[in-house]
Enzyme design. Structure first.
Site, short mmCIF file in Angstrom:
data_model
loop_
_atom_site.label_atom_id
_atom_site.label_comp_id
_atom_site.label_asym_id
_atom_site.label_seq_id
_atom_site.Cartn_x
_atom_site.Cartn_y
_atom_site.Cartn_z
N ARG A 19 0.76 -1.12 0.22
CA ARG A 19 -0.01 -0.03 -0.16
C ARG A 19 0.52 0.74 -0.09
NH1 ARG A 19 -0.40 4.56 2.82
NH2 ARG A 19 -0.06 4.16 4.15
N ASP A 20 1.84 1.55 1.44
CA ASP A 20 2.58 3.12 1.05
C ASP A 20 4.11 2.79 -0.02
OD1 ASP A 20 3.54 5.35 1.79
OD2 ASP A 20 3.08 4.81 4.27
N HIS A 216 4.89 4.60 12.93
CA HIS A 216 5.35 4.56 11.00
C HIS A 216 5.62 6.08 10.85
CE1 HIS A 216 2.34 4.32 7.43
NE2 HIS A 216 3.12 5.42 7.16
N HIS A 218 8.97 7.50 7.91
CA HIS A 218 9.25 7.30 6.95
C HIS A 218 10.88 7.72 7.21
CE1 HIS A 218 5.62 7.10 4.52
NE2 HIS A 218 5.31 7.19 5.18
N CYS A 249 4.10 9.34 -0.02
CA CYS A 249 3.35 9.74 -0.11
C CYS A 249 2.74 10.84 -1.85
CB CYS A 249 2.33 10.61 1.85
SG CYS A 249 0.58 11.13 0.88
P1 HMG Z 1 -13.38 14.37 -2.85
O1 HMG Z 1 -13.20 14.47 -4.69
O2 HMG Z 1 -13.70 15.70 -2.08
O3 HMG Z 1 -14.82 13.19 -2.38
O4 HMG Z 1 -12.48 13.76 -2.55
P2 HMG Z 1 -16.25 13.12 -2.58
O5 HMG Z 1 -16.24 12.78 -1.39
O6 HMG Z 1 -16.72 14.41 -3.06
O7 HMG Z 1 -17.07 12.49 -3.63
C1 HMG Z 1 -16.49 12.58 -5.11
C2 HMG Z 1 -16.93 11.35 -6.14
O8 HMG Z 1 -15.71 10.92 -5.58
C3 HMG Z 1 -18.10 10.78 -5.99
O9 HMG Z 1 -18.61 10.09 -7.14
C4 HMG Z 1 -18.24 10.02 -4.74
O10 HMG Z 1 -18.77 8.03 -4.75
C5 HMG Z 1 -16.30 9.13 -5.47
P3 HMG Z 1 -19.98 10.87 -7.65
O11 HMG Z 1 -21.06 10.74 -6.95
O12 HMG Z 1 -19.13 12.83 -8.29
O13 HMG Z 1 -20.16 10.16 -9.17
N1 HMG Z 1 -16.25 8.54 -4.22
C6 HMG Z 1 -15.64 7.58 -4.62
N2 HMG Z 1 -15.10 6.34 -5.57
C7 HMG Z 1 -14.20 5.37 -5.16
N3 HMG Z 1 -13.86 5.03 -4.07
C8 HMG Z 1 -13.64 6.06 -3.45
C9 HMG Z 1 -14.65 6.89 -2.87
N4 HMG Z 1 -14.51 8.64 -3.05
C10 HMG Z 1 -15.40 9.07 -3.21
N5 HMG Z 1 -13.15 6.09 -2.18
C11 HMG Z 1 -11.14 11.87 -1.34
C12 HMG Z 1 -11.87 12.72 -0.98
C13 HMG Z 1 -11.38 10.99 -0.08
C14 HMG Z 1 -12.35 10.57 -1.54
C15 HMG Z 1 -9.68 12.01 -1.84
O14 HMG Z 1 -9.74 13.15 -0.94
C16 HMG Z 1 -9.22 10.55 -1.57
O15 HMG Z 1 -8.98 9.72 -2.10
N6 HMG Z 1 -7.92 11.20 -1.11
C17 HMG Z 1 -7.08 9.92 -0.57
C18 HMG Z 1 -5.41 10.45 -1.00
C19 HMG Z 1 -4.75 9.31 -0.62
O16 HMG Z 1 -4.63 7.92 -0.58
N7 HMG Z 1 -2.78 9.93 -0.14
C20 HMG Z 1 -2.20 8.08 0.42
C21 HMG Z 1 -2.53 7.60 1.68
S1 HMG Z 1 -2.40 8.91 3.02
C22 HMG Z 1 -0.71 8.33 3.42
O17 HMG Z 1 -0.30 8.16 2.73
C23 HMG Z 1 -0.53 8.77 4.85
C24 HMG Z 1 -0.32 7.29 5.60
O18 HMG Z 1 1.16 6.61 5.52
C25 HMG Z 1 0.32 8.06 7.06
C26 HMG Z 1 2.04 8.90 7.05
O19 HMG Z 1 2.73 7.89 6.35
O20 HMG Z 1 1.89 9.41 7.95
C27 HMG Z 1 -1.22 6.62 5.78
MG MG Z 2 2.87 6.42 5.22
#
Ligand code: HMG
Ligand code: MG
Length: 320
Positions: A19-20, A216, A218, A249
């Site tokens: 994943r990450d 966690h 990095h 990220c």
């Molecule tokens: P948004 O654009 O605000 O979404 O994004 P929304 O709620 O306004 O929805 C818009 C459309 O997207 C809708 O469809 C939803 O159904 C669809 P429509 O009605 O227009 O047809 N939708 C989805 N479709 C599929 N799967 C979903 C989903 N959600 C909404 N889950 C959102 C908000 C949270 C979805 C977006 O910002 C996002 O996906 N962000 C993820 C970013 C990410 O993955 N970052 C990396 C992971 S975090 C990380 O790495 C840190 C960590 O490792 C810890 C650390 O290191 O600190 C964990």
């Molecule tokens: Mg991370």
């Protein structure tokens, strides 16, 4: 090796490579290679493997095949029996997808800072909780275990150093929502051991049991192992890491690879701490994956145990 009584006898290595690790790679691997990666990690004895991400596929195209991947992976057994395979979920839509795919454990994620909440989740600091609350509640109603990440626990590229009480406040809100574990993320790798100790002390003072906490790290500044040792000395016994040191990220430019699982396991075994992980199988997995990614693993331990064929210096090897 006599185990240090001030350190845990056993550490759960929470593997985040699929994943990450893969979310930040420019190459998008075929689902069959990802499934083989997961199976190899399970075969190497990792007890928890975060396999996929049900975020919006346009936000992280590298992991858009989560449903397909879960089918391809099935339910592999590790040397010690069944393994946990959590998936990352940002909201209720992601939860619905994860439930339909048969996930039994999820990980939600929040930011300790306003700027990163907006960049990573498209929500304000408070708005992210409105999105996470029904996600956690419904997941718990389905009997799922819910890990919650707190990102930017130490520093944020836009806001600078993050206050301890801001991080503790974010973490406590997630626990109050029903999260069963909190993973403290150093998203951009700026933490140092004293800061880690101060944050863990602040959580303890606020009444959070260390048994609820994971770390966690990095490894941007090469501090991840030192930070891990500081966390172990404070009683943390769940440590996140990514095979081969992949990771980052896509929504925080300065984020680089996670603590490499091989580097972590080398240190833990050297300290006499049990992990259940077979380091040779793990190194072989990262070398195999590096071939598919087209670049060598950044892990120091992978490079030491599996030097490039033309390297002239013989490497002494003594696995602790
Ligand atoms: P948004 O654009 O605000 O979404 O994004 P929304 O709620 O306004 O929805 C818009 C459309 O997207 C809708 O469809 C939803 O159904 C669809 P429509 O009605 O227009 O047809 N939708 C989805 N479709 C599929 N799967 C979903 C989903 N959600 C909404 N889950 C959102 C908000 C949270 C979805 C977006 O910002 C996002 O996906 N962000 C993820 C970013 C990410 O993955 N970052 C990396 C992971 S975090 C990380 O790495 C840190 C960590 O490792 C810890 C650390 O290191 O600190 C964990
Ligand atoms: Mg991370």
């Amino acid at each position: 090796m006599v185990p240090d009584p001030d350190l845990p006898a056993h550490v759960t290595v929470y593997e985040v490579g699929p994943r990450d690790g893969l979310q930040n790679e420019s190459a998008v691997l075929p689902v069959a290679i990802k499934a083989e990666f997961v199976r190899r990690l399970v075969g190497a004895g990792l007890p928890v493997v975060e396999v996929a991400s049900f975020v919006h596929p346009a936000w992280v195209p590298q992991l858009a095949d989560a449903e397909e991947l879960l089918v391809a992976v099935g339910a592999p057994e590790g040397p010690a029996g069944p393994v946990q395979m959590p998936v990352l979920v940002p909201n209720e839509r992601g939860l619905d997808r994860a439930l339909a795919a048969g996930a039994r454990r999820i990980a939600v994620f929040a930011s300790a800072t306003e700027t990163f909440a907006r960049r990573n989740l498209n929500r304000s600091l408070d708005g992210q909780f409105a999105m996470i609350e029904p996600t956690v509640r419904r997941a718990r109603e389905h009997g799922l275990a819910v890990r919650a990440y707190v990102s930017m626990c130490f520093g944020d590229p836009w806001e600078g150093e993050v206050a301890l009480d801001q991080v503790v406040g974010t973490g406590r809100r997630l626990l109050d929502l029903g999260a069963t574990e909190l993973s403290l993320g150093d998203t951009i790798g700026v933490a140092t051991p004293g800061h880690v100790g101060a944050l863990l002390q602040a959580f303890a003072t606020s009444g959070v049991s260390v048994g609820m906490l994971a770390v966690h790290f990095h490894d941007t500044y090469g501090q991840a192992l030192a930070n891990t040792l500081a966390a172990l000395r404070h009683g943390v016994a769940t440590v996140d890491a990514s095979a081969g040191g992949l990771g980052g990220c896509p929504y925080a430019d300065s984020a680089t690879g996670n603590l490499a699982t091989e580097d972590l396991v080398w240190m833990l075994h050297g300290l006499g701490i049990e992990t259940g992980v077979d380091l040779d199988l793990l190194v072989a997995t990262s070398v195999w994956l590096a071939g598919h990614l087209g670049r060598p693993s950044p892990s120091a331990v992978v490079r030491a145990l599996h030097p490039a064929p033309h390297a002239s210096t013989p490497h002494a090897r003594s696995v602790p």
